[in-house]
Design an enzyme around this catalytic site. Structure first.
Site, PDB file in Angstrom:
ATOM      1  N   HIS A   1       0.831  -1.210   0.000  1.00 51.34           N
ATOM      2  CA  HIS A   1       0.000   0.000   0.000  1.00 51.34           C
ATOM      3  C   HIS A   1       0.864   1.259   0.000  1.00 51.34           C
ATOM      4  O   HIS A   1       0.576   2.226   0.704  1.00 51.34           O
ATOM      5  CB  HIS A   1      -0.940   0.008   1.216  1.00 51.34           C
ATOM      6  CG  HIS A   1      -2.014  -1.038   1.169  1.00 51.34           C
ATOM      7  ND1 HIS A   1      -3.184  -0.883   0.463  1.00 51.34           N
ATOM      8  CD2 HIS A   1      -2.085  -2.272   1.732  1.00 51.34           C
ATOM      9  CE1 HIS A   1      -3.932  -1.964   0.601  1.00 51.34           C
ATOM     10  NE2 HIS A   1      -3.289  -2.830   1.361  1.00 51.34           N
TER      11      HIS A   1
ATOM     12  N   ASP B   1      -0.660  -5.005   6.119  1.00 51.74           N
ATOM     13  CA  ASP B   1      -1.657  -5.867   5.472  1.00 51.74           C
ATOM     14  C   ASP B   1      -1.423  -5.980   3.966  1.00 51.74           C
ATOM     15  O   ASP B   1      -0.816  -5.108   3.351  1.00 51.74           O
ATOM     16  CB  ASP B   1      -3.068  -5.317   5.711  1.00 51.74           C
ATOM     17  CG  ASP B   1      -3.254  -3.933   5.106  1.00 51.74           C
ATOM     18  OD1 ASP B   1      -2.362  -3.078   5.305  1.00 51.74           O
ATOM     19  OD2 ASP B   1      -4.269  -3.696   4.436  1.00 51.74           O
ATOM     20  N   GLU B   2      -1.925  -7.050   3.406  1.00 58.00           N
ATOM     21  CA  GLU B   2      -2.002  -7.244   1.956  1.00 58.00           C
ATOM     22  C   GLU B   2      -0.692  -6.938   1.242  1.00 58.00           C
ATOM     23  O   GLU B   2      -0.684  -6.354   0.149  1.00 58.00           O
ATOM     24  CB  GLU B   2      -3.134  -6.397   1.376  1.00 58.00           C
ATOM     25  CG  GLU B   2      -4.508  -6.783   1.911  1.00 58.00           C
ATOM     26  CD  GLU B   2      -5.634  -5.915   1.383  1.00 58.00           C
ATOM     27  OE1 GLU B   2      -6.707  -6.464   1.101  1.00 58.00           O
ATOM     28  OE2 GLU B   2      -5.436  -4.690   1.279  1.00 58.00           O
ATOM     29  N   ALA B   3       0.416  -7.363   1.839  1.00 57.32           N
ATOM     30  CA  ALA B   3       1.729  -7.134   1.222  1.00 57.32           C
ATOM     31  C   ALA B   3       2.022  -8.254   0.222  1.00 57.32           C
ATOM     32  O   ALA B   3       3.030  -8.965   0.312  1.00 57.32           O
ATOM     33  CB  ALA B   3       2.808  -7.052   2.294  1.00 57.32           C
TER      34      ALA B   3
END
Length: 536
Positions: free
Chosen positions: A282, A345-347
């Site tokens: 992100h 998150d969401e790496a």
């Protein structure tokens, strides 16, 4: 939309006392028995207090000559007086009464506010009593007093929250309340990265969420679509990385003065600001701003779509950690709370071995600033510093639940934000005009009807720090849409954080929720009139 007006000046105490004396009738009059107004009914409160008992026949009526008295220690006098001033500023707008605030004198004040209560009330607990002679709110701290005054606002008629003068009477039903929170962490997250919200708009959100006794404001300040907080040592983060938002419309960012105003305003509402700098994924806004942060030294273009998982800081580069050291230092200087959220998150574009290397190094840079580490549930895959907080956003899936247990096993606290219950940007139903549905459709009952301490099997209840209701803004580009998605679901999550587990009952709650509609109308809240609720 009409917004809450705020007082432009402070009326002097001498002037208020003079006005109060002039408003006092010289001859007392009585209303004939046949014309006596009906007794006030005890309002249904959200969150539900620990205990509440009606005092029949003991209604209190605020009068033009009513006086507010404040008792506190010298150390707390300024903070306690501020709570009183906030209450009376609003009531002066709606009632037109002068309502002078004076040091509490026995037998003089009609509304009595005190922070001289027993220490056993805790930081946020309070006792409230309404009878025909007075309203009393007693706490051990100014924060507890603020929570009690928040309850008093709900006990008053909804029109007491109006921005301009209304007609009375201003009756409060006789009652006694003893109250304190179930959890110490009760938050709302606002994503200002996907779509930017101004200082004024954030203040409006603070006004609304503080009505329901939340105490944390988590601001998602950086993402692929925009970087929103000033960092002097890396100025292009905002001048370039913050220039756009989703759909390519102009973005924005907070100067240090802007952010200081948000922090100040939140503190006045007893909300601690938790800043989030999302890493290592992100991060496209940062990568686009500085080519050296990319592994190949080439800056990507600014991104205005809504995909996730495609960006990553370069874990192997020294400049990555120099960058984060600067960022966390400057953000820590701007946020006086004890927590910084580092995302995590969401790496999906960060190799797993790199992720395991990165998070401890980033966490060390947070603790270097004497702040506690907070991150999304994925950070539990790595060793966590003492005092860390993992934010659970799972949808009842086994992997997310395992990560929550891993965090607890390391001694970390867990904040419950299950996406299929607490994410306020999820659609209510198939016809909701905006929002998302990847975590499912979340109607008002789904957002309320769960227990934070039992949602994750085998997660020790002692590990649950509390709850948070995030709202992501990929599809929410103005305040009206934000309010529509947050209300009426946010008060339910707030009640899960405040009220005792034994008080959580959907049937009773939805009846209490229906009574909030008139208050939201007065406040010009653009709320969703869920058909399953009897709004009144």
């Amino acid at each position: 939309m009409t917004r809450l007006a705020r007082p432009s000046r402070r009326v002097s105490l001498a002037g208020l006392l003079t006005a109060a004396l002039l408003a006092t009738p010289l001859i007392a009059t009585t209303t004939p028995a046949a014309a006596q107004p009906q007794a006030a009914s005890t309002p249904a409160l959200i969150p539900k207090p620990v205990s509440q008992q009606a005092l029949d026949g003991q209604d209190f009526t605020l009068k033009p000559w009513s006086i507010v008295g404040v008792a506190s220690s010298a150390k707390e006098s300024r903070a306690a007086r501020k709570v009183a001033d906030q209450l009376t500023a609003q009531l002066r707008r709606s009632t037109g009464y002068p309502l002078p605030v004076i040091p509490l004198v026995p037998g003089v004040a009609d509304v009595k506010l005190s922070t001289n209560g027993p220490a056993s009330l805790g930081a946020e607990g309070y006792q409230l009593r309404v009878d025909r002679s007075a309203v009393s709110v007693t706490a051990a701290t100014p924060e507890g007093l603020y929570r009690g005054v928040t309850t008093l606002r709900q006990l008053l008629p909804a029109k007491a929250d109006a921005a301009r003068r209304q007609t009375g009477p201003w009756r409060v039903a006789g009652t006694t309340i003893a109250d304190s929170p179930r959890y110490g962490y009760r938050g709302a997250m606002l994503d200002v990265s996907r779509h930017f919200f101004s200082v004024t708009e954030v203040k409006r959100y603070i006004d609304l969420i503080s009505l329901y006794k939340l105490n944390k404001l988590h601001l998602h300040l950086s993402d692929d679509q925009g970087w929103r907080i000033q960092v002097d040592s890396w100025p292009r983060l905002t001048t370039y990385g913050g220039s756009l938002e989703v759909n390519g419309t102009p973005g924005g960012s907070y100067t240090k003065a802007d952010f200081a105003e948000i922090v100040r305003y939140a503190a006045d509402h007893y909300l601690t600001v938790i800043p989030e700098i999302d890493t290592p994924g992100h991060t496209n806004a940062a990568l686009a701003s500085y080519a050296d942060l990319n592994c190949d030294g080439v800056a990507p273009p600014l991104y205005t779509g809504t995909d996730v998982g495609f960006s990553s800081l370069c874990v192997g580069k020294d400049i990555t950690y120099s960058f984060l050291d600067d960022v966390f230092r400057e953000v820590a200087q701007q946020a006086p709370g004890d927590v910084i959220h580092l995302g995590g998150d969401e790496a999906h574009s960060t190799p797993h071995s790199d992720y395991l290397t990165f998070v401890p190094k980033a966490a060390a840079l947070v603790t270097k600033q004497h702040k506690r580490v907070m991150g999304w549930q994925e950070i539990a895959e790595t060793p966590l510093p003492a005092g860390s907080i993992a934010q659970y956003w799972g949808t009842d899936d086994a992997r997310s639940q395992e990560l929550a247990r891993k965090a607890a096993a390391q001694g970390a606290q867990v904040v419950m934000s299950p996406a299929n219950r607490a994410y306020l940007d999820m659609k209510y139903d198939d016809s909701t005009p905006y929002g998302q549905d990847w975590a499912g459709l979340v109607d008002v009952k789904t957002a309320y009807d769960w227990n934070p301490s039992t949602l994750v099997p085998d997660l020790p209840e002692s590990a649950v720090a509390g709850v948070e209701a995030p709202i992501w803004t990929e599809t929410l580009d103005d305040l009206d849409k934000l309010e529509y998605m947050a209300f009426p679901r946010l008060p339910g999550v707030a009640e899960l954080g405040w009220s005792q587990a034994s008080a959580l009952d959907w049937t009773a709650y939805k009846d209490r929720l229906g009574a909030q509609g008139s208050r939201w109308d007065i406040l010009s809240v653009n709320f969703y009139r869920a058909p399953e609720i009897n709004w009144r």
